[in-house]
Design an enzyme around this catalytic site. Structure first.
Site, PDB file in Angstrom:
ATOM      1  N   LYS A  78       0.982  -1.236  -0.073  1.00 50.10           N
ATOM      2  CA  LYS A  78      -0.171   0.103  -0.154  1.00 50.10           C
ATOM      3  C   LYS A  78       0.846   1.155   0.081  1.00 50.10           C
ATOM      4  CE  LYS A  78      -4.060   2.086   2.578  1.00 50.10           C
ATOM      5  NZ  LYS A  78      -4.806   1.969   3.831  1.00 50.10           N
ATOM      6  N   SER A 159      -9.936   2.192   2.789  1.00 46.99           N
ATOM      7  CA  SER A 159      -8.872   3.104   2.008  1.00 46.99           C
ATOM      8  C   SER A 159      -7.918   2.048   1.450  1.00 46.99           C
ATOM      9  CB  SER A 159      -8.282   4.118   2.696  1.00 46.99           C
ATOM     10  OG  SER A 159      -7.327   3.413   3.618  1.00 46.99           O
ATOM     11  N   SER A 183     -10.223   0.066   7.132  1.00 44.74           N
ATOM     12  CA  SER A 183      -9.513   0.067   5.804  1.00 44.74           C
ATOM     13  C   SER A 183      -8.923  -1.208   5.196  1.00 44.74           C
ATOM     14  CB  SER A 183      -8.648   1.252   5.699  1.00 44.74           C
ATOM     15  OG  SER A 183      -9.341   2.441   5.659  1.00 44.74           O
TER      16      SER A 183
HETATM   17  N1  GLN Z   1     -13.244   4.724   6.024  1.00 38.78           N
HETATM   18  C1  GLN Z   1     -12.717   4.961   7.318  1.00 38.78           C
HETATM   19  C2  GLN Z   1     -12.288   6.337   7.201  1.00 38.78           C
HETATM   20  O1  GLN Z   1     -12.459   7.229   6.234  1.00 38.78           O
HETATM   21  C3  GLN Z   1     -11.462   4.347   7.664  1.00 38.78           C
HETATM   22  C4  GLN Z   1     -10.145   4.645   7.037  1.00 38.78           C
HETATM   23  C5  GLN Z   1      -9.150   3.836   7.743  1.00 38.78           C
HETATM   24  O2  GLN Z   1      -9.246   2.819   8.200  1.00 38.78           O
HETATM   25  N2  GLN Z   1      -7.630   4.044   7.135  1.00 38.78           N
HETATM   26  O3  GLN Z   1     -11.739   7.202   8.156  1.00 38.78           O
END
Ligand code: GLN
Length: 491
Positions: A78, A159, A183
């Protein structure tokens, strides 16, 4: 005909050791597949030359029987993990040309285990999002197609959307993800793969671009439960460079997959079954419980009474920490600089141009909830609620060994849907955020398909540092589900 890219990580590992093919051949097969899958936009940066050089070195070690645990296996990283000498963008314009002089601990460990890096996977900007649509480098497409509307381009979740899409599309054997509020788990659910957010502190955060430091955690995304276990063994462990990494021994997670669930007590939190829950997801959840019971587990209803406050708590705590972490991008020390008349002007112009809408929204919310006069009303209150949420789980774990819940409230949706309404987007994390706030391990695995033929995940939640129980229970569900996801590839 089975192709090299159809093999799981566990089988590819055996194939390399038994000299059925070389690491260079395997890597080349992935590079060819990546070239064909460009429209998915799963990678921000591809590193084919580096990958082939690493594969060649892996072959030399395999020939001398000096192979590391993941020797010669091609994976995606990532683009939130700093990689020495390889551009690391965090999906943001502000780091668009940032080449780190150092390597994150997790990617360094994977490299030391012999893994080959195919490239840096796309993600939501600074890991903020649930659909991979906030990336400065464009959206990622989910390789799955809806039966009802096969033309629609679907989101991979976020994400870690590039990581999930790459694994599902077989353009990486496995990938690293990070999970702050869901995410790893939500994109794993959307793409029909396995993802685990380990216990907070299990993997080092050193060299991972920080979003919300008290929540961020790295973990693997892979095609099978066994593959995820093999990856996590290589990624985890105490690191003196991260004071929040835990000095816990790393168990052999891959050995835990065969433990079974005889006598295991599986909790079902009633608050995770709101009236409006998608019936297909509710059915799949019941089915998952039946599979565990058939294998000898016992189902116990439990209550996590503060669940309904989790999302609000997360969307105070995470932006607060983000506003502080992202203060370092000032046009002076890192990445993009947009010149100004004065220093303040330079800060303003750089940050206005370098950050996208969602990141700016989070910085504004975070700065607000931390500001004098509002700190006690929002941030301090949220920390108290966070403690209550953690207590809910501790009390539940007095009665049960793990919990089973859905991972996400829906299957993958179309690119463009939900994007003008941040609240609807935030609701994607309703089942994953409480675990993050409590620092607990959570594993998502594909358990069934929606009426549209799209993957749906179930989530197993465990006690701190008891990922082994999650792997054991997940293996039982994986066997019973008998799915053959695009990600499956078992020979
Ligand atoms: N979707 C969540 C956010 O937008 C979690 C993101 C994540 O786990 N990095 O914060």
């Amino acid at each position: 005909m089975t192709q090299l890219t159809d093999l799981t990580l566990a089988h590819a590992r055996l194939g390399l050791r038994n000299k059925h093919f070389s690491a260079v051949e395997l890597t080349q097969a992935y590079l060819d597949a990546m070239a064909k899958a460009k429209p998915l936009n799963a990678y921000i940066t591809e590193t084919p030359e580096l990958a082939l050089a690493q594969a060649k070195a892996a072959d030399a070690r395999l020939a001398k029987s000096e192979a590391g645990a993941l020797e010669g296996l091609p994976i995606a990283i990532k683009d939130l993990f700093c990689t020495a000498g390889v551009r690391t963008t965090a999906g943001s314009k502000i780091l668009g040309s940032f080449v780190p002089p150092y390597e994150s601990t997790v990617s360094a460990k994977l490299k030391a285990a012999g893994a080959v890096m195919l490239g840096k996977a796309n993600l939501d900007e600074f890991a903020m999002g649930s659909a991979n649509i906030t990336s400065h480098f464009g959206p990622v497409e989910n390789p799955w197609k809806s039966k009802r509307d096969p033309q629609a381009r679907l989101v991979p979740g976020g994400s870690s959307g590039g990581s999930a899409a790459a694994v599902a599309a077989k353009i990486a054997l496995a990938a690293t993800g990070t999970d702050t509020g869901g995410s790893i788990r939500q994109p794993a659910s959307f793409c029909g793969i396995v993802g685990i957010k380990p216990t907070y502190g299990r993997c080092s955060r050193y060299g991972i671009v920080a979003f919300a430091s008290s929540l961020d955690q790295a973990g693997p995304m892979a095609r099978t439960v066994e593959d995820a276990a093999l990856m996590l063994v290589a990624m985890a462990g105490h690191d003196p460079l991260d004071s929040t990494s835990a000095p816990q021994p790393v168990p052999d997670f891959a050995a835990a997959i065969n433990r079974g669930v005889q006598g295991l007590k599986v909790g079902v939190p009633k608050e995770y079954r709101p009236d409006g829950l998608d019936p297909a997801i509710a059915r799949l959840w019941d089915q998952g419980l039946e599979w565990l019971v058939a294998a000898g587990a016992k189902v116990v209803p439990v209550s996590l009474p503060h669940t309904s406050y989790a999302l609000a708590t997360y969307y105070i705590v995470a932006p607060a920490e983000a506003s502080s972490n992202l203060a370092r991008y000032d046009g002076v020390r890192f990445g993009l600089r947009v010149g100004g008349e004065t220093l303040d002007d330079l800060y303003r112009k750089t940050r206005a141009e370098g950050f996208g809408t969602e990141v700016r929204r989070r910085i504004l919310i975070g700065t607000y909830v931390l500001s004098a006069g509002y700190y006690d009303a929002y941030y301090a209150k949220a920390q108290k609620v966070r403690a209550l949420i953690a207590k809910d789980f501790r009390q539940a774990f007095d009665q049960v060994d793990c919990l089973l819940t859905p991972t996400a409230p829906s299957a993958a949706f179309a690119i463009g849907a939900n994007s003008d309404d941040p609240i609807t987007m935030y609701l994607n994390d309703v089942f994953t955020v409480p675990t993050s706030l409590a620092g607990l391990p959570g594993l998502s695995l594909p358990a069934g398909l929606s009426a549209d033929g799209l993957p749906l995940g179930l989530q197993l939640i465990g006690r701190p540092f008891d990922e082994e129980t999650l792997f054991a229970a997940a293996q039982v569900i994986e066997n019973a589900a008998g799915l053959f996801p695009v990600a499956g590839g078992r020979p």
